[in-house]
Motif scaffolding. Structure first.
Motif, PDB file in Angstrom:
ATOM      1  N   ARG A 166      33.321  45.476  33.644  1.00 45.77           N
ATOM      2  CA  ARG A 166      32.590  46.274  34.721  1.00 45.77           C
ATOM      3  C   ARG A 166      31.068  45.287  35.547  1.00 45.77           C
ATOM      4  O   ARG A 166      31.309  45.447  36.569  1.00 45.77           O
ATOM      5  CB  ARG A 166      31.925  47.620  34.108  1.00 45.77           C
ATOM      6  N   LYS A 167      30.875  44.674  34.606  1.00 44.00           N
ATOM      7  CA  LYS A 167      29.588  43.704  35.014  1.00 44.00           C
ATOM      8  C   LYS A 167      30.179  42.433  35.535  1.00 44.00           C
ATOM      9  O   LYS A 167      29.322  41.776  36.287  1.00 44.00           O
ATOM     10  CB  LYS A 167      28.589  43.308  33.687  1.00 44.00           C
ATOM     11  N   SER A 168      31.448  42.043  35.252  1.00 43.79           N
ATOM     12  CA  SER A 168      31.856  40.734  35.697  1.00 43.79           C
ATOM     13  C   SER A 168      32.267  40.795  37.039  1.00 43.79           C
ATOM     14  O   SER A 168      33.250  41.324  37.373  1.00 43.79           O
ATOM     15  CB  SER A 168      32.912  40.369  34.659  1.00 43.79           C
ATOM     16  N   PRO A 169      31.621  39.990  38.010  1.00 43.57           N
ATOM     17  CA  PRO A 169      32.386  39.777  39.145  1.00 43.57           C
ATOM     18  C   PRO A 169      33.692  39.173  39.061  1.00 43.57           C
ATOM     19  O   PRO A 169      34.408  39.746  39.924  1.00 43.57           O
ATOM     20  CB  PRO A 169      31.227  38.671  40.035  1.00 43.57           C
ATOM     21  N   PHE A 170      33.821  38.375  38.196  1.00 43.71           N
ATOM     22  CA  PHE A 170      35.498  37.992  38.345  1.00 43.71           C
ATOM     23  C   PHE A 170      36.284  38.975  37.747  1.00 43.71           C
ATOM     24  O   PHE A 170      37.514  39.015  38.512  1.00 43.71           O
ATOM     25  CB  PHE A 170      35.646  36.880  37.180  1.00 43.71           C
ATOM     26  N   ALA A 171      36.098  39.756  37.098  1.00 46.04           N
ATOM     27  CA  ALA A 171      36.973  41.033  36.504  1.00 46.04           C
ATOM     28  C   ALA A 171      37.156  42.029  37.343  1.00 46.04           C
ATOM     29  O   ALA A 171      38.282  42.357  38.089  1.00 46.04           O
ATOM     30  CB  ALA A 171      36.516  41.506  35.354  1.00 46.04           C
ATOM     31  N   GLN A 172      35.950  42.318  38.332  1.00 44.34           N
ATOM     32  CA  GLN A 172      36.088  43.088  39.302  1.00 44.34           C
ATOM     33  C   GLN A 172      37.050  42.726  40.671  1.00 44.34           C
ATOM     34  O   GLN A 172      37.540  43.380  41.286  1.00 44.34           O
ATOM     35  CB  GLN A 172      34.654  43.495  39.981  1.00 44.34           C
ATOM     36  N   ASN A 173      36.700  41.363  40.820  1.00 42.29           N
ATOM     37  CA  ASN A 173      37.551  40.859  41.818  1.00 42.29           C
ATOM     38  C   ASN A 173      38.977  40.813  41.537  1.00 42.29           C
ATOM     39  O   ASN A 173      39.805  41.191  42.379  1.00 42.29           O
ATOM     40  CB  ASN A 173      36.971  39.397  42.031  1.00 42.29           C
ATOM     41  N   LEU A 174      39.381  40.557  40.379  1.00 38.04           N
ATOM     42  CA  LEU A 174      40.739  40.619  40.013  1.00 38.04           C
ATOM     43  C   LEU A 174      41.317  42.156  39.972  1.00 38.04           C
ATOM     44  O   LEU A 174      42.501  42.220  40.430  1.00 38.04           O
ATOM     45  CB  LEU A 174      40.719  40.175  38.435  1.00 38.04           C
ATOM     46  N   ILE A 175      40.482  42.988  39.565  1.00 38.27           N
ATOM     47  CA  ILE A 175      40.919  44.363  39.795  1.00 38.27           C
ATOM     48  C   ILE A 175      41.245  44.735  41.332  1.00 38.27           C
ATOM     49  O   ILE A 175      42.372  45.107  41.528  1.00 38.27           O
ATOM     50  CB  ILE A 175      39.903  45.716  39.407  1.00 38.27           C
ATOM     51  N   GLN A 176      40.656  44.162  42.245  1.00 35.90           N
ATOM     52  CA  GLN A 176      40.793  44.404  43.692  1.00 35.90           C
ATOM     53  C   GLN A 176      42.103  43.481  43.959  1.00 35.90           C
ATOM     54  O   GLN A 176      43.187  44.121  44.690  1.00 35.90           O
ATOM     55  CB  GLN A 176      39.843  43.883  44.516  1.00 35.90           C
ATOM     56  N   GLN A 177      42.229  42.192  43.402  1.00 37.34           N
ATOM     57  CA  GLN A 177      43.245  41.434  43.909  1.00 37.34           C
ATOM     58  C   GLN A 177      44.675  42.054  43.246  1.00 37.34           C
ATOM     59  O   GLN A 177      45.540  41.884  44.042  1.00 37.34           O
ATOM     60  CB  GLN A 177      43.215  40.103  43.168  1.00 37.34           C
ATOM     61  N   LEU A 178      44.749  42.565  42.030  1.00 39.17           N
ATOM     62  CA  LEU A 178      45.768  43.100  41.615  1.00 39.17           C
ATOM     63  C   LEU A 178      46.112  44.614  42.195  1.00 39.17           C
ATOM     64  O   LEU A 178      47.072  45.139  41.888  1.00 39.17           O
ATOM     65  CB  LEU A 178      45.801  43.069  40.069  1.00 39.17           C
ATOM     66  N   LYS A 179      45.127  45.218  43.099  1.00 40.05           N
ATOM     67  CA  LYS A 179      45.133  46.484  43.623  1.00 40.05           C
ATOM     68  C   LYS A 179      45.363  47.323  42.262  1.00 40.05           C
ATOM     69  O   LYS A 179      46.415  48.409  42.606  1.00 40.05           O
ATOM     70  CB  LYS A 179      46.162  46.543  44.634  1.00 40.05           C
ATOM     71  N   ILE A 180      44.861  47.325  41.387  1.00 40.05           N
ATOM     72  CA  ILE A 180      44.730  48.485  40.445  1.00 40.05           C
ATOM     73  C   ILE A 180      43.499  49.149  40.416  1.00 40.05           C
ATOM     74  O   ILE A 180      42.584  48.710  41.141  1.00 40.05           O
ATOM     75  CB  ILE A 180      45.041  47.533  39.120  1.00 40.05           C
ATOM     76  N   ASP A 228      41.462  50.600  37.923  1.00 35.47           N
ATOM     77  CA  ASP A 228      40.138  50.381  37.209  1.00 35.47           C
ATOM     78  C   ASP A 228      40.131  49.514  36.076  1.00 35.47           C
ATOM     79  O   ASP A 228      41.185  48.731  35.756  1.00 35.47           O
ATOM     80  CB  ASP A 228      39.479  51.746  36.743  1.00 35.47           C
ATOM     81  N   GLU A 229      39.143  49.274  35.091  1.00 30.07           N
ATOM     82  CA  GLU A 229      39.114  48.334  33.918  1.00 30.07           C
ATOM     83  C   GLU A 229      40.290  48.890  32.962  1.00 30.07           C
ATOM     84  O   GLU A 229      40.807  48.162  32.168  1.00 30.07           O
ATOM     85  CB  GLU A 229      37.808  48.388  33.262  1.00 30.07           C
ATOM     86  N   HIS A 230      40.842  50.347  32.992  1.00 30.75           N
ATOM     87  CA  HIS A 230      41.767  50.443  32.117  1.00 30.75           C
ATOM     88  C   HIS A 230      42.883  49.944  32.493  1.00 30.75           C
ATOM     89  O   HIS A 230      43.678  49.412  31.594  1.00 30.75           O
ATOM     90  CB  HIS A 230      41.833  52.165  31.953  1.00 30.75           C
ATOM     91  N   GLU A 231      43.286  50.095  33.882  1.00 31.30           N
ATOM     92  CA  GLU A 231      44.689  49.281  34.190  1.00 31.30           C
ATOM     93  C   GLU A 231      44.446  47.818  34.047  1.00 31.30           C
ATOM     94  O   GLU A 231      45.634  47.294  33.945  1.00 31.30           O
ATOM     95  CB  GLU A 231      44.709  49.808  35.721  1.00 31.30           C
ATOM     96  N   LEU A 232      43.269  47.182  34.099  1.00 32.45           N
ATOM     97  CA  LEU A 232      42.980  45.978  33.776  1.00 32.45           C
ATOM     98  C   LEU A 232      43.440  45.544  32.294  1.00 32.45           C
ATOM     99  O   LEU A 232      44.089  44.458  32.166  1.00 32.45           O
ATOM    100  CB  LEU A 232      41.613  45.519  34.197  1.00 32.45           C
TER     101      LEU A 232
END
Ligand code: NAG
Length: 787
Positions: free
Chosen positions: A360-374, A376-380
């Motif tokens: 949740r805190k990581s800009p990278f992970a958040q960006n990836l969530i957007q890129q993957l069009k998913i 939230d973190e559970h889908e990540l």
């Protein structure tokens, strides 16, 4: 052709037999005593008489089949080691020697399957039949268990033993294909020799999967050539929490570095060894959570970049692998080495308890969530797991993971291990995914198996032997088609509190034997009473095998009944019939010459009761010691009225505070709890009574917000209306320290009173400097005494 020859030889050998069989003395014994096989075979037809193993016994097996030859060799060697019998092993195409015969005959009947076997035991001939070597291996495990337990002795037994097997016909095959036992070597590490012994026991119980949990927050335990720091750094932790997680506040550490790992050579050795016992070893590399030790070694794979510390206590930790591309490469490299070491179809990737805070805190992970069009973190997490599913599948293996891998969508080829109850298993089966059941309540062997007050520390929970035995792996919620996805079950052994090999054995045996029967024996053949007899013979085997099993089955428990005259009537019970119970009331250790229990007895004063059951079976066995203090005072058995109703903890009854029973620091269930409320109770002594001392027990566990009261006040009355305070005891409620039951005592000038009101003042909120500040405080009240 060979078969015809062996058949001819068999006939010849029969003619040559000695025939002088004596009737097995125990032939009128009940089946569970005469055929004490665990797990109980699918079909067993008892017969009279028996087969005597002696120096004129020949074991015959087709040597052309190397596996079969090895199985027969081991069997003969064990018979000769333990019994000094001089049994001969011969190739099937040789003439049998005069005497009786145990013949291994490969069957062409594929109905027996990979694991099934048949035994036909007659006075002169034992015919062992199976379709595959594994079936022969299991047949031999049954043969051992038809012989006296001494057959498991690692050296020649000195006592006189009748080396006979009761005649019968057995046709046996397992109910489930997956029959597993797990071991966590991350929290504590165990030597290779112990791992092999563990595997021996898995095999003896006809289980076929060893789930080796190799990586944890507290230590990385497998050598990975490409990433040497995993073991150089990640296998060590600075120190370890002592006691149970919530035992001390603040927590206490042992200040001793702890570590260790298995080299790849050792891993190969274990895998080879397991293969020789028909046990598959499933490696588990945890991801994305439970990975602090790896992150300590390679902080670049965590979202914050570290530094991280290998965990020194238990629980769930925020820092997990970050879904960078480089992390996938790192973990795939590791899995590649792991797959080269383990031929197992299943590769376990963990997946449990991965908190999402760092993503949740990581800009990278958040960006990836957007890129993957998913979403939230559970889908990540689902994305993360699915990548490994694809990777593992591409290598021709199957991914298995804990039920959290269902979160955010289950990846296509995954097999699910259902541990948080059975819900995950049901859901996965409904989605046509294979499932292994490992629900906490039944098969978590880190739970207590007897009264926690008598037991070494366990994680909590209460799972006695009969509870594990009662487990039914196929949920009734599933229809016949879905039920096919339930491959079997497994018991899990998490070792937070198991520091030694002996400790592990104590927790695992005999409960894993109960699981073995759950997964092998047809449902309609399962029977607790029958099992509880066979397991007692089994104890003798475990003893010969040097296994530190728990004798908790012989636990003595006491039930109490307060009588109108103020005495406590005591009854002692056991779960299985025992030959006798001996007990003491003076605090001394009970033994065979202590007082024999012959029905209820009375306690008229506060007493430490100790008891031990003497089992019925003649084998050398110990009971399971019982020790408990019972409080007897002028208020024992008397009634009382509470001004405030208890929250959650009711103490299990109306007179929980005056029934003589005291609580225990790891089990507050006998206490009466008040959340953010005072305790205020009026006790009725029935008539004016001289008194000068009151005690009240308080359960203190400051991590759980269970505090001491601010003050205890005692007031007396003759009419139950007008009270006079006789004592007020201020209490330092801010004290932390060890989790315990604290007995607060007030003394006052003797008075005569019929009613006694005891008030304990709840501190309201937890103090600011507590682990969980400013929360509702609990007051847990234990037994009260008035004298
Ligand atoms: C769970 C954890 C495990 C822990 C155990 C203790 C699973 C799949 N995960 O919280 O790491 O050791 O329970 O009972 O069991």
């Amino acid at each position: 052709m060979k078969r015809i020859i062996s058949c001819l030889l068999l006939c010849v050998s029969l003619l040559n037999c000695g025939y002088s069989q004596t009737e097995n003395k125990a032939s009128n014994a009940s089946p569970e005593d005469r055929y004490p096989i665990i797990p109980r075979p699918a079909k067993l037809e008892p017969r009279q008489s028996s087969f005597e193993v002696s120096r004129t016994t020949t074991v015959m097996a087709p040597f052309a089949n190397a596996e079969l030859k090895a199985i027969a060799e081991n069997f003969v060697s064990q018979l000769n080691t333990a019994g000094g019998l001089g049994v001969t092993l011969r190739n099937t195409n040789k003439m049998a020697l005069p005497g009786n015969l145990i013949s291994f005959v490969p069957s062409t009947n594929s109905q027996l399957g990979e694991e099934g076997y048949r035994l036909d035991i007659q006075p002169n001939l034992v015919q062992v039949e199976a379709y595959k070597p594994k079936g022969f291996f299991y047949a031999v495990q049954s043969l051992y268990q038809l012989l006296p337990p001494e057959v498991f002795s690692p050296q020649r037994v000195t006592q006189t033993v009748t080396w006979s097997m009761p005649a019968c016909r057995i046709e046996d095959q397992p109910r489930y294909v997956y029959r597993g036992l797990h071991l966590d070597v991350g929290r504590h590490m165990f030597p290779v020799a112990f791992i092999k012994k563990y595997i021996d026991l898995i095999a003896l119980h006809k289980m076929n999967q060893f789930h080796w949990h190799l990586t944890e927050d507290q230590g990385w335990r497998i050598e990975i050539k490409k990433y040497p720091k995993l073991t150089q750094i990640g296998s060590m932790r600075n120190e370890t929490l002592t006691g149970q997680y919530y035992d001390y506040d603040p927590q206490v550490y042992d200040k001793k570095p702890y570590g260790g790992f298995y080299t790849q050579d050792e891993v190969r050795e274990v895998v080879r060894y397991a293969q020789s016992k028909y046990v598959n070893v499933i490696p588990e590399i945890e991801l994305p959570g439970h990975s602090l030790a790896a992150l300590k070694a390679y902080p670049e794979y965590g979202c914050s970049g570290g530094p991280y510390e290998t965990a020194t206590k238990w629980g769930i930790f925020e820092d997990i692998y970050c879904p960078y591309e480089k992390t996938f490469t790192f973990l795939e490299d590791i899995l590649t080495e792991v797959m080269a070491l383990f031929p197992s179809q299943y590769i376990h990737i963990g997946g449990d308890e991965a908190p999402k805070g760092s993503w949740r805190k990581s800009p990278f992970a958040q960006n990836l969530i957007q890129q993957l069009k998913i979403k939230d973190e559970h889908e990540l997490q689902s994305y993360f797991i699915t990548r490994f599913d694809k990777f593992i599948t591409s290598k021709g293996r199957k991914m298995i993971g804990w039920d959290e891998i269902l979160e955010g969508g289950l990846s296509p080829n995954a097999t699910v291990m259902s541990w948080r109850g059975i819900k995950g298993g049901i859901e996965a089966a409904r989605q046509n995914h294979d499932v292994v059941m490992t629900p906490g309540n039944f098969v978590y062997l880190d739970h207590y198996q007897a009264d926690p007050a008598q037991e070494p520390i366990a994680i909590g929970g209460y799972t006695p032997l009969d509870e594990t035995y009662s487990y039914e792996p196929t949920p009734t919620e599933l229809n016949a088609q879905q039920a096919k996805y339930i491959l079997g079950a497994q018991a899990n052994v998490w070792t937070e509190y198991m520091r030694t090999s002996e400790y592990v054995e104590y927790m695992v045996w005999p409960r894993a034997a109960a699981l073995a029967e759950v997964v092998w024996t047809p449902k309609d053949q399962k029977n607790w009473t029958d099992f509880s007899r066979r397991i007692q013979t089994h104890f003798a085997r475990l003893k010969y095998l040097g296994v530190n099993y728990a004798p908790a089955l012989y636990e003595v428990t006491a039930t109490t009944k307060p009588l109108p005259n103020g005495q406590l009537e005591m009854a002692l019970n056991t779960k299985v019939p025992v030959s006798e119970i001996r007990y003491t009331t003076d605090g001394s250790e009970p033994g065979p010459s202590s007082k024999k229990y012959e029905g209820v007895f009375m306690l008229d004063k506060t007493t430490v009761l100790r008891a031990i059951a003497i089992p019925e079976k003649q084998y050398p066995q110990q009971g399971h010691p019982y020790r408990k203090e019972f409080l007897v005072s002028k208020v024992t058995g008397k009634s009382y009225k509470l001004a405030n109703q208890p929250t959650r903890y009711t103490g299990g009854g109306n007179n929980a505070l005056t029934d003589g029973k005291v609580g225990y620091a790891r089990d507050f269930n006998t206490m009466v709890g008040f959340k953010a409320q005072d305790f205020n109770a009026v006790f009725d002594l029935n008539q004016p009574t001289p008194i000068s001392r009151v005690t009240v027990g308080i359960g203190k566990s400051t991590f759980d917000n269970m505090l001491l009261p601010k003050a205890v006040e005692v007031a007396v009355s003759d009419d139950g209306q007008n009270f006079r305070i006789v004592q007020t005891l201020p209490v330092d409620y801010k004290q932390r320290g060890q989790k315990s039951v604290v007995r607060l005592e007030t003394r006052f000038t003797p008075v005569s009173a019929r009613y006694v009101r005891i008030t304990a003042q709840n501190p309201g909120k937890t103090p600011a400097d507590f682990a969980k500040p400013n929360q509702d405080a609990w007051l847990l009240v234990d037994e009260v005494t008035i004298e």
